[in-house]
Design an enzyme around this catalytic site. Structure first.
Site, PDB file in Angstrom:
ATOM      1  N   LYS A 171       0.698  -7.728  -2.935  1.00 13.08           N
ATOM      2  CA  LYS A 171      -0.610  -7.226  -3.399  1.00 13.08           C
ATOM      3  C   LYS A 171      -0.452  -5.784  -3.880  1.00 13.08           C
ATOM      4  O   LYS A 171       0.073  -4.936  -3.155  1.00 13.08           O
ATOM      5  CB  LYS A 171      -1.634  -7.279  -2.267  1.00 13.08           C
ATOM      6  CG  LYS A 171      -3.005  -6.738  -2.699  1.00 13.08           C
ATOM      7  CD  LYS A 171      -4.062  -7.029  -1.653  1.00 13.08           C
ATOM      8  CE  LYS A 171      -4.218  -5.971  -0.608  1.00 13.08           C
ATOM      9  NZ  LYS A 171      -4.882  -4.732  -1.047  1.00 13.08           N
TER      10      LYS A 171
ATOM     11  N   ASP B  45     -18.284  -4.181 -13.271  1.00 19.64           N
ATOM     12  CA  ASP B  45     -18.792  -3.452 -14.442  1.00 19.64           C
ATOM     13  C   ASP B  45     -19.629  -4.419 -15.278  1.00 19.64           C
ATOM     14  O   ASP B  45     -19.861  -5.549 -14.844  1.00 19.64           O
ATOM     15  CB  ASP B  45     -17.597  -2.887 -15.246  1.00 19.64           C
ATOM     16  CG  ASP B  45     -17.965  -1.593 -15.977  1.00 19.64           C
ATOM     17  OD1 ASP B  45     -19.069  -1.542 -16.560  1.00 19.64           O
ATOM     18  OD2 ASP B  45     -17.164  -0.663 -15.969  1.00 19.64           O
ATOM     19  N   ILE B  46     -20.041  -4.024 -16.448  1.00 17.67           N
ATOM     20  CA  ILE B  46     -20.824  -4.951 -17.269  1.00 17.67           C
ATOM     21  C   ILE B  46     -19.906  -6.102 -17.711  1.00 17.67           C
ATOM     22  O   ILE B  46     -18.682  -5.919 -17.832  1.00 17.67           O
ATOM     23  CB  ILE B  46     -21.483  -4.258 -18.487  1.00 17.67           C
ATOM     24  CG1 ILE B  46     -20.434  -3.618 -19.398  1.00 17.67           C
ATOM     25  CG2 ILE B  46     -22.506  -3.227 -18.036  1.00 17.67           C
ATOM     26  CD1 ILE B  46     -20.979  -3.173 -20.740  1.00 17.67           C
TER      27      ILE B  46
ATOM     28  N   ASP C 173      -5.320  -6.224  -6.766  1.00 18.21           N
ATOM     29  CA  ASP C 173      -6.559  -6.008  -6.009  1.00 18.21           C
ATOM     30  C   ASP C 173      -7.291  -4.785  -6.567  1.00 18.21           C
ATOM     31  O   ASP C 173      -7.249  -3.707  -5.980  1.00 18.21           O
ATOM     32  CB  ASP C 173      -6.152  -5.813  -4.536  1.00 18.21           C
ATOM     33  CG  ASP C 173      -7.337  -5.586  -3.609  1.00 18.21           C
ATOM     34  OD1 ASP C 173      -8.472  -5.883  -4.002  1.00 18.21           O
ATOM     35  OD2 ASP C 173      -7.112  -5.112  -2.472  1.00 18.21           O
ATOM     36  N   LEU C 174      -7.956  -4.964  -7.711  1.00 19.85           N
ATOM     37  CA  LEU C 174      -8.660  -3.831  -8.330  1.00 19.85           C
ATOM     38  C   LEU C 174     -10.174  -3.943  -8.172  1.00 19.85           C
ATOM     39  O   LEU C 174     -10.906  -3.037  -8.566  1.00 19.85           O
ATOM     40  CB  LEU C 174      -8.291  -3.705  -9.815  1.00 19.85           C
ATOM     41  CG  LEU C 174      -6.831  -3.344 -10.114  1.00 19.85           C
ATOM     42  CD1 LEU C 174      -6.619  -3.181 -11.621  1.00 19.85           C
ATOM     43  CD2 LEU C 174      -6.406  -2.073  -9.394  1.00 19.85           C
ATOM     44  N   LYS C 175     -10.645  -5.058  -7.654  1.00 17.33           N
ATOM     45  CA  LYS C 175     -12.078  -5.246  -7.361  1.00 17.33           C
ATOM     46  C   LYS C 175     -12.959  -4.781  -8.522  1.00 17.33           C
ATOM     47  O   LYS C 175     -13.768  -3.855  -8.380  1.00 17.33           O
ATOM     48  CB  LYS C 175     -12.483  -4.492  -6.083  1.00 17.33           C
ATOM     49  CG  LYS C 175     -11.674  -4.887  -4.847  1.00 17.33           C
ATOM     50  CD  LYS C 175     -12.187  -4.167  -3.607  1.00 17.33           C
ATOM     51  CE  LYS C 175     -11.452  -4.533  -2.344  1.00 17.33           C
ATOM     52  NZ  LYS C 175     -10.071  -4.025  -2.255  1.00 17.33           N
TER      53      LYS C 175
ATOM     54  N   ASP D 236       0.840  -1.199   0.000  1.00 12.50           N
ATOM     55  CA  ASP D 236       0.000   0.000   0.000  1.00 12.50           C
ATOM     56  C   ASP D 236       0.877   1.251   0.000  1.00 12.50           C
ATOM     57  O   ASP D 236       0.949   1.989   0.994  1.00 12.50           O
ATOM     58  CB  ASP D 236      -0.968  -0.031   1.195  1.00 12.50           C
ATOM     59  CG  ASP D 236      -2.014  -1.126   1.030  1.00 12.50           C
ATOM     60  OD1 ASP D 236      -2.426  -1.390  -0.122  1.00 12.50           O
ATOM     61  OD2 ASP D 236      -2.410  -1.736   2.030  1.00 12.50           O
TER      62      ASP D 236
ATOM     63  N   GLY E 283      -0.563  -5.971   5.572  1.00 13.00           N
ATOM     64  CA  GLY E 283      -0.013  -4.700   5.107  1.00 13.00           C
ATOM     65  C   GLY E 283       0.853  -4.051   6.151  1.00 13.00           C
ATOM     66  O   GLY E 283       2.018  -4.398   6.347  1.00 13.00           O
ATOM     67  N   ARG E 284       0.249  -3.105   6.893  1.00 11.84           N
ATOM     68  CA  ARG E 284       1.008  -2.272   7.831  1.00 11.84           C
ATOM     69  C   ARG E 284       1.876  -3.004   8.856  1.00 11.84           C
ATOM     70  O   ARG E 284       2.961  -2.514   9.162  1.00 11.84           O
ATOM     71  CB  ARG E 284       0.053  -1.283   8.519  1.00 11.84           C
ATOM     72  CG  ARG E 284      -0.423  -0.214   7.543  1.00 11.84           C
ATOM     73  CD  ARG E 284      -1.657   0.488   8.003  1.00 11.84           C
ATOM     74  NE  ARG E 284      -2.811  -0.419   8.003  1.00 11.84           N
ATOM     75  CZ  ARG E 284      -4.038  -0.073   8.373  1.00 11.84           C
ATOM     76  NH1 ARG E 284      -4.273   1.152   8.780  1.00 11.84           N
ATOM     77  NH2 ARG E 284      -5.023  -0.947   8.331  1.00 11.84           N
TER      78      ARG E 284
ATOM     79  N   THR F  49     -15.654  -5.046   4.141  1.00 13.14           N
ATOM     80  CA  THR F  49     -15.650  -5.056   5.614  1.00 13.14           C
ATOM     81  C   THR F  49     -16.010  -3.691   6.182  1.00 13.14           C
ATOM     82  O   THR F  49     -16.344  -3.566   7.356  1.00 13.14           O
ATOM     83  CB  THR F  49     -14.281  -5.509   6.176  1.00 13.14           C
ATOM     84  OG1 THR F  49     -13.269  -4.880   5.419  1.00 13.14           O
ATOM     85  CG2 THR F  49     -14.124  -7.003   6.119  1.00 13.14           C
TER      86      THR F  49
END
Ligand code: C5P
Length: 238
Positions: free
Chosen positions: A32, A64-65, A59-61, A10, A213-214, A122
């Site tokens: 990631k 869309d159609i 991780d672009l989640k 991140d 991550g952190r 979440t």
């Protein structure tokens, strides 16, 4: 993919990523890349990380159609990501289209990237979900519903909390991947994560992969923090 420790990069730029990775020397990691880094640096950051031999969770989640997701996934597969994700709320047709795109975009001799679904974020509370999405069931039921749809569409698993993993695998099978963020070395150190688990708790809950991550990126010594978490996650006694 199973038993992976995925480090969430991140960071907002490549310079910070290079600085972070430098002390790991030639160690091959599973990292990631999220929206922050990808939107700043573009696909070049993926080629850079691949070139260093790292595995990548992009991780672009996507949501869309189906045709747009199909085409986006085709492109991402050709870059060589190892794991990508979509929002299950996009529907089974969209999830199937994502898989088709990944299959078609995978270069000869390579394996298709794993594709997992995000169910309810979440950050979404049960109250918010019921009020804003008009989903009138408990949050847990909505998560399980989306996970079932992901499985039906042929996806490989979902992103979930450590505490949801067992129930999901009981219903959808032990091979259905559960990729879990919200990991801390101590459950006392939560930052902005609501329900956190230690690597040991994740191991005891049979989760497939943890995303950290952190606790690593902001540690005084990231390599030491990585090794400690990896040992606990691998079941090695410290
Ligand atoms: O720093 P921390 O260990 O909390 O980072 C967790 C990573 O997992 C972040 O990149 C965050 O965006 C991501 N994530 C999450 N919760 C989800 C899905 C993804 O924390 N439900």
């Amino acid at each position: 993919m199973k038993n992976s420790l995925i480090i969430a990069l991140d960071f907002s730029n490549k310079t910070d990523v290079v600085r972070f990775l430098e002390p790991f020397q030639d160690e091959k990691l599973f990292v990631k890349v999220g929206m922050e880094l990808f939107f700043q640096e573009g696909p070049d950051i993926l080629s850079f990380l691949k070139g260093k031999g790292h595995q990548i969770f992009l991780d672009l989640k996507l949501h869309d159609i189906p045709n747009t997701v199909y085409r986006a996934m085709k492109g991402l597969a050709s870059i060589g990501c190892d794991l990508v994700n979509v929002h299950a709320a996009g529907g089974t047709d969209m999830m199937k289209a994502a898989l088709e795109g990944l299959e078609e975009g995978t270069l000869a001799g390579q394996t298709r990237p794993y594709c997992i679904a995000v169910t309810q974020l979440t950050s979404t509370s049960e109250e918010q979900m019921q009020k804003e999405q008009l989903i009138k069931v408990p949050l847990e039921d909505s998560v399980l519903n989306y996970a079932s749809l992901a499985k039906e569409a042929g996806l490989d698993g979902i992103v979930c909390s450590v505490f949801e993993s067992r129930k999901i695998q009981e219903v959808l099978g032990a091979d259905f991947l559960t990729v879990c963020p919200g990991i801390r070395q101590s459950t006392l150190s939560v930052q902005d994560q609501k329900r956190v688990a230690t690597p040991k708790i994740a191991l005891a809950n049979d989760v497939s992969a943890i995303v950290v991550g952190r606790p690593i990126t902001q540690a005084e010594n990231p390599v030491d923090a990585y090794r400690l978490i990896l040992n606990e996650w691998s079941g090695v006694k410290a």
